[in-house]
Scaffold this motif. Structure first.
Motif, PDB file in Angstrom:
ATOM      1  N   PHE A  40     -71.915 -33.895 -15.212  1.00  0.00           N
ATOM      2  CA  PHE A  40     -71.232 -32.616 -15.383  1.00  0.00           C
ATOM      3  C   PHE A  40     -71.889 -31.583 -14.478  1.00  0.00           C
ATOM      4  O   PHE A  40     -73.091 -31.390 -14.504  1.00  0.00           O
ATOM      5  N   GLY A  41     -71.097 -30.933 -13.681  1.00  0.00           N
ATOM      6  CA  GLY A  41     -71.626 -29.933 -12.755  1.00  0.00           C
ATOM      7  C   GLY A  41     -70.567 -29.547 -11.748  1.00  0.00           C
ATOM      8  O   GLY A  41     -69.382 -29.844 -11.911  1.00  0.00           O
ATOM      9  N   PRO A  42     -70.992 -28.890 -10.663  1.00  0.00           N
ATOM     10  CA  PRO A  42     -70.022 -28.386  -9.696  1.00  0.00           C
ATOM     11  C   PRO A  42     -69.237 -29.476  -8.958  1.00  0.00           C
ATOM     12  O   PRO A  42     -68.150 -29.220  -8.464  1.00  0.00           O
ATOM     13  N   LYS A  43     -69.747 -30.690  -8.876  1.00  0.00           N
ATOM     14  CA  LYS A  43     -69.063 -31.762  -8.158  1.00  0.00           C
ATOM     15  C   LYS A  43     -68.419 -32.765  -9.113  1.00  0.00           C
ATOM     16  O   LYS A  43     -68.276 -33.950  -8.798  1.00  0.00           O
ATOM     17  N   LEU A  44     -68.001 -32.299 -10.271  1.00  0.00           N
ATOM     18  CA  LEU A  44     -67.432 -33.172 -11.293  1.00  0.00           C
ATOM     19  C   LEU A  44     -66.171 -33.877 -10.793  1.00  0.00           C
ATOM     20  O   LEU A  44     -66.032 -35.092 -10.922  1.00  0.00           O
ATOM     21  N   ARG A  45     -65.257 -33.142 -10.190  1.00  0.00           N
ATOM     22  CA  ARG A  45     -63.999 -33.740  -9.715  1.00  0.00           C
ATOM     23  C   ARG A  45     -64.253 -34.771  -8.618  1.00  0.00           C
ATOM     24  O   ARG A  45     -63.646 -35.829  -8.601  1.00  0.00           O
ATOM     25  N   ALA A  46     -65.156 -34.479  -7.703  1.00  0.00           N
ATOM     26  CA  ALA A  46     -65.489 -35.427  -6.633  1.00  0.00           C
ATOM     27  C   ALA A  46     -66.110 -36.699  -7.220  1.00  0.00           C
ATOM     28  O   ALA A  46     -65.820 -37.809  -6.755  1.00  0.00           O
ATOM     29  N   THR A  47     -66.907 -36.551  -8.253  1.00  0.00           N
ATOM     30  CA  THR A  47     -67.512 -37.705  -8.922  1.00  0.00           C
ATOM     31  C   THR A  47     -66.447 -38.541  -9.608  1.00  0.00           C
ATOM     32  O   THR A  47     -66.470 -39.777  -9.524  1.00  0.00           O
ATOM     33  N   ILE A  48     -65.488 -37.914 -10.265  1.00  0.00           N
ATOM     34  CA  ILE A  48     -64.406 -38.638 -10.936  1.00  0.00           C
ATOM     35  C   ILE A  48     -63.588 -39.429  -9.914  1.00  0.00           C
ATOM     36  O   ILE A  48     -63.298 -40.606 -10.117  1.00  0.00           O
ATOM     37  N   ILE A  49     -63.256 -38.799  -8.791  1.00  0.00           N
ATOM     38  CA  ILE A  49     -62.474 -39.475  -7.743  1.00  0.00           C
ATOM     39  C   ILE A  49     -63.254 -40.671  -7.192  1.00  0.00           C
ATOM     40  O   ILE A  49     -62.698 -41.765  -7.011  1.00  0.00           O
ATOM     41  N   ARG A  50     -64.550 -40.491  -6.939  1.00  0.00           N
ATOM     42  CA  ARG A  50     -65.382 -41.589  -6.422  1.00  0.00           C
ATOM     43  C   ARG A  50     -65.449 -42.744  -7.410  1.00  0.00           C
ATOM     44  O   ARG A  50     -65.303 -43.909  -7.042  1.00  0.00           O
TER      45      ARG A  50
END
Length: 183
Positions: free
Chosen positions: A18-28
């Motif tokens: 959880f943090g500022p790159k949450l969406r990028a992590t989900i996509i990855r």
């Protein structure tokens, strides 16, 4: 054979992501988890084409663990064998019962009974190859063949098929040297 399909996948994340790159992590993570996966009704997920950010639903917190589940919609390039579809494949193994060939991740078995009449008795154990009676056609490991899908099965994350080369315009198309064979 190849087509684009809209699918949904559920991702469970631990709080460390959880943090500022949450969406990028989900996509990855969606790409890592679904690419190469065999889905029973749809075929193989060859690649994830797009994960629109507006298609990532709000997460649901699991109060026991603190993890969050996200339902993610994505579009993917799929590979699915259809009956009577003609495909080009690469032979990977020959044995006395027939040969195995691959079309990308799809493994296809061609039985000796699904070969032309002049090849039914033509297995050479020394060369590990199927050779026609007139010695003009030799199917061995690394050769390219054109085959027709006769059936497919889905097993635990794997799709396999049965094929034939016993029809017009089917059979050896590349002898493994990279040169196309002309009739």
């Amino acid at each position: 054979m190849f087509y684009v399909k809209e699918l949904t996948h559920e991702i469970e994340l631990v709080p460390v992501y959880f943090g500022p790159k949450l969406r990028a992590t989900i996509i990855r993570l969606v790409k890592e988890q679904v690419e190469g996966l065999a889905l029973a009704n749809y075929g193989y997920v060859v690649t994830v084409i797009d994960v629109p950010e507006d298609r990532i639903k709000s997460g649901i917190i699991e109060y026991d663990t603190g993890n969050v589940s996200f339902a993610v919609q994505y579009s993917a390039l799929m590979l699915r064998p259809f009956i009577n579809e003609v495909l080009d494949a690469t032979v990977s193994q020959c044995n006395a019962l027939g040969f195995f060939a691959f079309v990308g991740p799809l493994r296809v078995f061609v039985s000796k009974h699904s070969m032309p009449e002049d090849m039914v008795q033509g297995f050479d154990a020394e060369k590990e190859a199927w050779i026609s009676d007139d010695k003009e056609v030799e199917i061995s490991r690394g050769c390219g063949v054109r085959l027709k899908i006769k059936g497919s099965t889905v097993e635990e994350g794997n799709i396999s098929a049965i094929g034939t080369i016993k029809d017009n315009y089917l059979g050896l198309i590349d002898d493994g040297t990279g040169e196309v064979i002309e009739d």
